[in-house]
Design a protein around this motif. Structure first.
Motif, PDB file in Angstrom:
ATOM      1  N   GLY A 156     114.449  59.413  70.505  1.00 54.22           N
ATOM      2  CA  GLY A 156     113.858  58.198  71.031  1.00 54.22           C
ATOM      3  C   GLY A 156     112.409  58.334  71.452  1.00 54.22           C
ATOM      4  N   GLY A 157     111.833  59.549  71.395  1.00 50.12           N
ATOM      5  CA  GLY A 157     110.416  59.710  71.695  1.00 50.12           C
ATOM      6  C   GLY A 157     110.147  59.825  73.174  1.00 50.12           C
ATOM      7  N   ASP A 158     108.899  59.465  73.587  1.00 52.45           N
ATOM      8  CA  ASP A 158     108.451  59.704  74.951  1.00 52.45           C
ATOM      9  C   ASP A 158     109.033  58.737  75.966  1.00 52.45           C
ATOM     10  N   ASP A 159     109.721  57.679  75.510  1.00 49.10           N
ATOM     11  CA  ASP A 159     110.164  56.683  76.465  1.00 49.10           C
ATOM     12  C   ASP A 159     111.473  57.055  77.134  1.00 49.10           C
ATOM     13  N   LEU A 160     112.085  58.181  76.791  1.00 44.88           N
ATOM     14  CA  LEU A 160     113.312  58.591  77.429  1.00 44.88           C
ATOM     15  C   LEU A 160     113.002  59.384  78.692  1.00 44.88           C
ATOM     16  N   PRO A 202     120.095  62.238  80.232  1.00 41.92           N
ATOM     17  CA  PRO A 202     120.132  60.926  80.850  1.00 41.92           C
ATOM     18  C   PRO A 202     121.440  60.243  80.512  1.00 41.92           C
ATOM     19  N   PRO A 203     121.988  59.446  81.448  1.00 44.44           N
ATOM     20  CA  PRO A 203     123.252  58.781  81.175  1.00 44.44           C
ATOM     21  C   PRO A 203     123.103  57.761  80.065  1.00 44.44           C
ATOM     22  N   CYS A 204     124.179  57.583  79.250  1.00 42.98           N
ATOM     23  CA  CYS A 204     124.186  56.595  78.188  1.00 42.98           C
ATOM     24  C   CYS A 204     125.026  55.409  78.632  1.00 42.98           C
ATOM     25  N   ALA A 205     124.493  54.204  78.537  1.00 43.71           N
ATOM     26  CA  ALA A 205     125.245  53.013  78.927  1.00 43.71           C
ATOM     27  C   ALA A 205     126.382  52.777  77.950  1.00 43.71           C
ATOM     28  N   ALA A 206     127.527  52.411  78.476  1.00 38.44           N
ATOM     29  CA  ALA A 206     128.701  52.210  77.630  1.00 38.44           C
ATOM     30  C   ALA A 206     128.594  50.951  76.797  1.00 38.44           C
ATOM     31  N   SER A 207     127.725  50.019  77.202  1.00 44.19           N
ATOM     32  CA  SER A 207     127.683  48.730  76.528  1.00 44.19           C
ATOM     33  C   SER A 207     126.433  48.522  75.697  1.00 44.19           C
ATOM     34  N   SER A 208     125.606  49.569  75.497  1.00 42.78           N
ATOM     35  CA  SER A 208     124.408  49.390  74.695  1.00 42.78           C
ATOM     36  C   SER A 208     124.015  50.689  74.036  1.00 42.78           C
ATOM     37  N   PHE A 209     123.177  50.587  72.997  1.00 47.83           N
ATOM     38  CA  PHE A 209     122.704  51.756  72.276  1.00 47.83           C
ATOM     39  C   PHE A 209     121.238  51.542  71.969  1.00 47.83           C
ATOM     40  N   SER A 210     120.400  52.522  72.272  1.00 48.73           N
ATOM     41  CA  SER A 210     118.970  52.392  72.051  1.00 48.73           C
ATOM     42  C   SER A 210     118.608  52.991  70.705  1.00 48.73           C
ATOM     43  N   THR A 211     118.060  52.198  69.800  1.00 51.06           N
ATOM     44  CA  THR A 211     117.697  52.683  68.473  1.00 51.06           C
ATOM     45  C   THR A 211     116.306  53.292  68.516  1.00 51.06           C
ATOM     46  N   ALA A 212     116.136  54.409  67.785  1.00 48.60           N
ATOM     47  CA  ALA A 212     114.850  55.089  67.769  1.00 48.60           C
ATOM     48  C   ALA A 212     113.818  54.295  66.991  1.00 48.60           C
ATOM     49  N   SER A 251     113.436  50.895  66.545  1.00 50.23           N
ATOM     50  CA  SER A 251     112.874  49.716  67.184  1.00 50.23           C
ATOM     51  C   SER A 251     112.584  49.930  68.652  1.00 50.23           C
ATOM     52  N   ARG A 252     113.179  50.989  69.251  1.00 53.29           N
ATOM     53  CA  ARG A 252     113.049  51.262  70.670  1.00 53.29           C
ATOM     54  C   ARG A 252     113.532  50.080  71.509  1.00 53.29           C
ATOM     55  N   GLU A 253     114.409  49.256  70.954  1.00 51.59           N
ATOM     56  CA  GLU A 253     114.967  48.125  71.673  1.00 51.59           C
ATOM     57  C   GLU A 253     116.453  48.335  71.847  1.00 51.59           C
ATOM     58  N   GLU A 254     116.987  47.876  72.977  1.00 51.79           N
ATOM     59  CA  GLU A 254     118.414  48.016  73.215  1.00 51.79           C
ATOM     60  C   GLU A 254     119.196  47.065  72.338  1.00 51.79           C
ATOM     61  N   THR A 255     120.262  47.583  71.704  1.00 48.71           N
ATOM     62  CA  THR A 255     121.174  46.757  70.943  1.00 48.71           C
ATOM     63  C   THR A 255     122.362  46.432  71.835  1.00 48.71           C
ATOM     64  N   LYS A 256     122.461  45.199  72.269  1.00 49.93           N
ATOM     65  CA  LYS A 256     123.549  44.784  73.130  1.00 49.93           C
ATOM     66  C   LYS A 256     124.806  44.574  72.301  1.00 49.93           C
TER      67      LYS A 256
END
Length: 256
Positions: free
Chosen positions: A74-78, A87-97, A99-104
């Motif tokens: 994910g680059g420098d934004d993590l 870092p903890p991963c949210a159970a309801s979302s996934f961050s794509t490298a 677009s760097r946007e959360e996929t709900k």
């Protein structure tokens, strides 16, 4: 987070292999949108091998050199942690490298117990398929794109793939207990109660049966309720219910 730590290298060949691995991992990190950090080389071997550490561009300690590689996607934004914890991963979302946007996302159905089957098939119109599988059959929708849709068929994964507006299933038939059964077809083996509930649902939706619900192989180990109908793209579906569910795989020779 991938952490590779405390790897001891012995000899020239080991360090050469390590350098090749570093190159491959760096390439992977770049492709995945991540980065390589905290590269450290040390060895438990004698000080005479330290020049190989310097040749690799890393200064070794007094006892030798070793290496550790940290890949962070994910680059420098993590967020980073001084303790090295992920870092903890949210159970309801996934961050794509990319677009760097959360996929709900959310979950509308659970998988069937054991090993759910996966079946993909062509359709001519995804919106029409959505109405049939989602509304008529009542299948919960899963992932989808502009070209395909996932559905839960009682916990089993079926996927409609758009292949062109002209597609219609080409039928072949085979005689089974007096019926010309369309092939190919797919469906589920239900309980008798589920079978009759579905038959009523199909009738209420105005879907035409190819083979009306009826009992076949009467008096035989394979006695079963069956019905056949088509989806809007002409794909054939069969739903059945064994009179004795334990006999679904009863082996014997059927005389037509």
């Amino acid at each position: 987070l991938l952490e590779i730590v405390h790897v001891n290298l012995e000899g020239v060949h080991a360090i050469a292999n390590m350098l090749r691995s570093l190159k491959a991992l760096a390439s992977f990190a770049s492709t995945a949108g991540g980065r390589v950090s905290a590269v450290r080389i040390s060895s438990a071997s004698t000080a005479s091998r330290r020049p190989f550490c310097r040749a690799a561009g890393v200064v070794g300690g007094s006892s030798g050199c070793s290496f550790a590689i940290s890949l962070r996607g994910g680059g420098d934004d993590l967020p980073s942690s001084s303790s090295g914890a992920s870092p903890p991963c949210a159970a309801s979302s996934f961050s794509t490298a990319a677009s760097r946007e959360e996929t709900k996302w959310t979950k509308l159905a659970d998988p069937a117990p054991g090993s759910p089957f996966h079946h993909a098939f062509p359709v001519h119109d995804l919106e029409v398929a959505k109405h049939f599988y989602g509304e008529v059959l009542g299948c919960a929708e899963g992932r989808s794109s502009e070209k395909w849709q996932d559905y839960s068929l009682m916990g089993h994964q079926i996927v409609c793939h758009w292949v062109g507006n002209d597609y219609r299933c080409i039928d072949y038939t085979n005689p089974v207990d007096g019926d010309d059964v369309p092939v190919p077809h797919f469906g589920l083996a239900l309980t008798e109660e589920q079978f009759h509930e579905l038959a009523d649902r199909i009738r209420a939706a105005g879907v035409k049966f190819i083979i009306e619900p009826h009992l076949r192989f009467q008096g035989q180990p394979g006695e079963q309720w069956t019905m056949f109908f088509k989806d809007p793209s002409g794909n054939n579906l069969e739903f059945k219910a064994m009179s004795n569910q334990d006999n679904l795989f009863a082996k014997y020779n059927v005389v037509d």
